[in-house]
Design a protein around this motif. Sequence first.
Motif, PDB file in Angstrom:
ATOM      1  N   LEU A   1      -9.172 -13.633  10.500  1.00 13.64           N
ATOM      2  CA  LEU A   1      -9.358 -13.235   9.109  1.00 13.64           C
ATOM      3  C   LEU A   1      -8.307 -13.981   8.311  1.00 13.64           C
ATOM      4  O   LEU A   1      -7.102 -13.788   8.515  1.00 13.64           O
ATOM      5  CB  LEU A   1      -9.192 -11.724   8.942  1.00 13.64           C
ATOM      6  CG  LEU A   1      -9.238 -11.191   7.513  1.00 13.64           C
ATOM      7  CD1 LEU A   1     -10.529 -11.576   6.791  1.00 13.64           C
ATOM      8  CD2 LEU A   1      -9.078  -9.674   7.514  1.00 13.64           C
ATOM      9  N   VAL A   2      -8.779 -14.851   7.420  1.00 13.87           N
ATOM     10  CA  VAL A   2      -7.892 -15.736   6.684  1.00 13.87           C
ATOM     11  C   VAL A   2      -8.121 -15.551   5.187  1.00 13.87           C
ATOM     12  O   VAL A   2      -9.266 -15.496   4.744  1.00 13.87           O
ATOM     13  CB  VAL A   2      -8.178 -17.219   7.058  1.00 13.87           C
ATOM     14  CG1 VAL A   2      -7.209 -18.154   6.357  1.00 13.87           C
ATOM     15  CG2 VAL A   2      -8.140 -17.421   8.558  1.00 13.87           C
TER      16      VAL A   2
ATOM     17  N   LEU B   1      -4.335 -13.163   8.170  1.00 11.96           N
ATOM     18  CA  LEU B   1      -4.112 -11.729   8.321  1.00 11.96           C
ATOM     19  C   LEU B   1      -4.259 -11.275   9.761  1.00 11.96           C
ATOM     20  O   LEU B   1      -3.608 -10.332  10.195  1.00 11.96           O
ATOM     21  CB  LEU B   1      -5.084 -10.942   7.436  1.00 11.96           C
ATOM     22  CG  LEU B   1      -4.713 -10.953   5.968  1.00 11.96           C
ATOM     23  CD1 LEU B   1      -5.547 -11.944   5.202  1.00 11.96           C
ATOM     24  CD2 LEU B   1      -4.870  -9.583   5.391  1.00 11.96           C
ATOM     25  N   LEU B   2      -5.164 -11.915  10.492  1.00 12.27           N
ATOM     26  CA  LEU B   2      -5.427 -11.475  11.852  1.00 12.27           C
ATOM     27  C   LEU B   2      -5.981 -12.632  12.666  1.00 12.27           C
ATOM     28  O   LEU B   2      -6.849 -13.374  12.187  1.00 12.27           O
ATOM     29  CB  LEU B   2      -6.447 -10.328  11.842  1.00 12.27           C
ATOM     30  CG  LEU B   2      -6.934  -9.804  13.185  1.00 12.27           C
ATOM     31  CD1 LEU B   2      -5.799  -9.156  13.962  1.00 12.27           C
ATOM     32  CD2 LEU B   2      -8.049  -8.804  12.994  1.00 12.27           C
ATOM     33  N   SER B   3      -5.487 -12.795  13.863  1.00 15.86           N
ATOM     34  CA  SER B   3      -6.033 -13.755  14.810  1.00 15.86           C
ATOM     35  C   SER B   3      -5.884 -13.121  16.172  1.00 15.86           C
ATOM     36  O   SER B   3      -4.771 -12.845  16.611  1.00 15.86           O
ATOM     37  CB  SER B   3      -5.263 -15.077  14.754  1.00 15.86           C
ATOM     38  OG  SER B   3      -5.791 -15.970  15.713  1.00 15.86           O
ATOM     39  N   GLY B   4      -7.012 -12.814  16.810  1.00 15.11           N
ATOM     40  CA  GLY B   4      -6.896 -12.173  18.104  1.00 15.11           C
ATOM     41  C   GLY B   4      -8.217 -11.978  18.792  1.00 15.11           C
ATOM     42  O   GLY B   4      -9.283 -12.319  18.268  1.00 15.11           O
TER      43      GLY B   4
ATOM     44  N   VAL C   1      -9.580  -4.789   3.603  1.00 15.63           N
ATOM     45  CA  VAL C   1     -10.423  -4.878   2.417  1.00 15.63           C
ATOM     46  C   VAL C   1     -10.529  -6.355   2.064  1.00 15.63           C
ATOM     47  O   VAL C   1      -9.500  -7.039   1.966  1.00 15.63           O
ATOM     48  CB  VAL C   1      -9.812  -4.103   1.232  1.00 15.63           C
ATOM     49  CG1 VAL C   1     -10.714  -4.189   0.013  1.00 15.63           C
ATOM     50  CG2 VAL C   1      -9.571  -2.648   1.615  1.00 15.63           C
ATOM     51  N   VAL C   2     -11.761  -6.839   1.907  1.00 14.37           N
ATOM     52  CA  VAL C   2     -11.972  -8.225   1.506  1.00 14.37           C
ATOM     53  C   VAL C   2     -12.675  -8.243   0.149  1.00 14.37           C
ATOM     54  O   VAL C   2     -13.437  -7.334  -0.176  1.00 14.37           O
ATOM     55  CB  VAL C   2     -12.796  -9.023   2.547  1.00 14.37           C
ATOM     56  CG1 VAL C   2     -12.027  -9.159   3.847  1.00 14.37           C
ATOM     57  CG2 VAL C   2     -14.152  -8.413   2.789  1.00 14.37           C
ATOM     58  N   PHE C   3     -12.393  -9.284  -0.613  1.00 10.73           N
ATOM     59  CA  PHE C   3     -12.983  -9.428  -1.941  1.00 10.73           C
ATOM     60  C   PHE C   3     -13.766 -10.738  -1.983  1.00 10.73           C
ATOM     61  O   PHE C   3     -13.384 -11.690  -2.654  1.00 10.73           O
ATOM     62  CB  PHE C   3     -11.897  -9.393  -3.014  1.00 10.73           C
ATOM     63  CG  PHE C   3     -11.169  -8.082  -3.059  1.00 10.73           C
ATOM     64  CD1 PHE C   3     -11.721  -6.996  -3.722  1.00 10.73           C
ATOM     65  CD2 PHE C   3      -9.960  -7.916  -2.410  1.00 10.73           C
ATOM     66  CE1 PHE C   3     -11.070  -5.768  -3.750  1.00 10.73           C
ATOM     67  CE2 PHE C   3      -9.293  -6.692  -2.434  1.00 10.73           C
ATOM     68  CZ  PHE C   3      -9.853  -5.624  -3.100  1.00 10.73           C
ATOM     69  N   GLY C   4     -14.852 -10.787  -1.209  1.00 12.74           N
ATOM     70  CA  GLY C   4     -15.688 -11.979  -1.180  1.00 12.74           C
ATOM     71  C   GLY C   4     -15.193 -13.014  -0.190  1.00 12.74           C
ATOM     72  O   GLY C   4     -14.108 -12.895   0.374  1.00 12.74           O
ATOM     73  N   GLY C   5     -16.025 -14.028   0.031  1.00  8.25           N
ATOM     74  CA  GLY C   5     -15.699 -15.103   0.955  1.00  8.25           C
ATOM     75  C   GLY C   5     -16.909 -15.453   1.784  1.00  8.25           C
ATOM     76  O   GLY C   5     -18.056 -15.211   1.380  1.00  8.25           O
ATOM     77  N   PHE C   6     -16.670 -16.037   2.970  1.00 10.87           N
ATOM     78  CA  PHE C   6     -17.774 -16.282   3.882  1.00 10.87           C
ATOM     79  C   PHE C   6     -17.308 -16.221   5.327  1.00 10.87           C
ATOM     80  O   PHE C   6     -16.118 -16.336   5.607  1.00 10.87           O
ATOM     81  CB  PHE C   6     -18.503 -17.606   3.566  1.00 10.87           C
ATOM     82  CG  PHE C   6     -17.743 -18.850   3.910  1.00 10.87           C
ATOM     83  CD1 PHE C   6     -17.908 -19.460   5.142  1.00 10.87           C
ATOM     84  CD2 PHE C   6     -16.883 -19.432   2.996  1.00 10.87           C
ATOM     85  CE1 PHE C   6     -17.216 -20.619   5.460  1.00 10.87           C
ATOM     86  CE2 PHE C   6     -16.190 -20.595   3.304  1.00 10.87           C
ATOM     87  CZ  PHE C   6     -16.361 -21.186   4.545  1.00 10.87           C
TER      88      PHE C   6
ATOM     89  N   CYS D   1     -15.518 -15.778  15.588  1.00 15.11           N
ATOM     90  CA  CYS D   1     -15.881 -15.564  14.189  1.00 15.11           C
ATOM     91  C   CYS D   1     -14.649 -15.821  13.329  1.00 15.11           C
ATOM     92  O   CYS D   1     -13.570 -15.319  13.633  1.00 15.11           O
ATOM     93  CB  CYS D   1     -16.371 -14.128  14.000  1.00 15.11           C
ATOM     94  SG  CYS D   1     -16.692 -13.661  12.292  1.00 15.11           S
ATOM     95  N   THR D   2     -14.838 -16.612  12.283  1.00 11.83           N
ATOM     96  CA  THR D   2     -13.783 -16.836  11.303  1.00 11.83           C
ATOM     97  C   THR D   2     -14.278 -16.337   9.969  1.00 11.83           C
ATOM     98  O   THR D   2     -15.350 -16.735   9.513  1.00 11.83           O
ATOM     99  CB  THR D   2     -13.427 -18.338  11.202  1.00 11.83           C
ATOM    100  OG1 THR D   2     -13.004 -18.792  12.482  1.00 11.83           O
ATOM    101  CG2 THR D   2     -12.316 -18.560  10.186  1.00 11.83           C
ATOM    102  N   LEU D   3     -13.524 -15.436   9.364  1.00  7.30           N
ATOM    103  CA  LEU D   3     -13.866 -14.921   8.044  1.00  7.30           C
ATOM    104  C   LEU D   3     -12.844 -15.484   7.066  1.00  7.30           C
ATOM    105  O   LEU D   3     -11.661 -15.218   7.182  1.00  7.30           O
ATOM    106  CB  LEU D   3     -13.838 -13.390   8.041  1.00  7.30           C
ATOM    107  CG  LEU D   3     -14.517 -12.704   6.844  1.00  7.30           C
ATOM    108  CD1 LEU D   3     -14.866 -11.275   7.201  1.00  7.30           C
ATOM    109  CD2 LEU D   3     -13.704 -12.749   5.594  1.00  7.30           C
ATOM    110  N   LEU D   4     -13.337 -16.319   6.148  1.00  8.05           N
ATOM    111  CA  LEU D   4     -12.493 -16.897   5.111  1.00  8.05           C
ATOM    112  C   LEU D   4     -12.696 -16.070   3.852  1.00  8.05           C
ATOM    113  O   LEU D   4     -13.737 -16.165   3.204  1.00  8.05           O
ATOM    114  CB  LEU D   4     -12.869 -18.359   4.875  1.00  8.05           C
ATOM    115  CG  LEU D   4     -12.734 -19.270   6.111  1.00  8.05           C
ATOM    116  CD1 LEU D   4     -13.321 -20.632   5.836  1.00  8.05           C
ATOM    117  CD2 LEU D   4     -11.282 -19.373   6.533  1.00  8.05           C
TER     118      LEU D   4
END
Length: 137
Positions: free
Chosen positions: A11-12, A18-21, A66-71, A79-82
């Motif tokens: 989660l970037v 923020l998180l890599s695992g 909490v995320v505010f948009g991205g992809f 899975c990578t969430l930007l």
Amino acid sequence: MVMADSFQFELVSPERLLLSGSVTSVVIPASEGEMTVMANHAPTMTTINPGIVTVTFADGKTDRYVVFGGFADILPSGCTLLAESAVHVDEISRDDIIKRIEIARGELEAAPNDEHRAGIERYIAQLGTVQGTILPA
């Protein structure tokens, strides 16, 4: 008890990683609806709405962001969430969400066309949902 396979999740946000695992599942607020990602998921790319990302680690513990948009870029191996912006659920405040809603309302007044206005209205509604989910009245 059968253990679920784990996969790599990141989660970037522009500010930080923020998180890599290694995790067993991630629930993301995809634009098509809430989506659970697990190991060996079909390759997918999706946009992310403002909302809650719930991560389940191999030891069974969960964590929420909490995320505010991205992809999200989803592959069988990970899975990578930007995220446009993201914070741990414990770090968000009611004031932060209210401020984001106020900024979006200001943009709404200046929206150049109906399509842009509709997108901002959706974003404001999604922020309201996030506010109700993590910050009960």
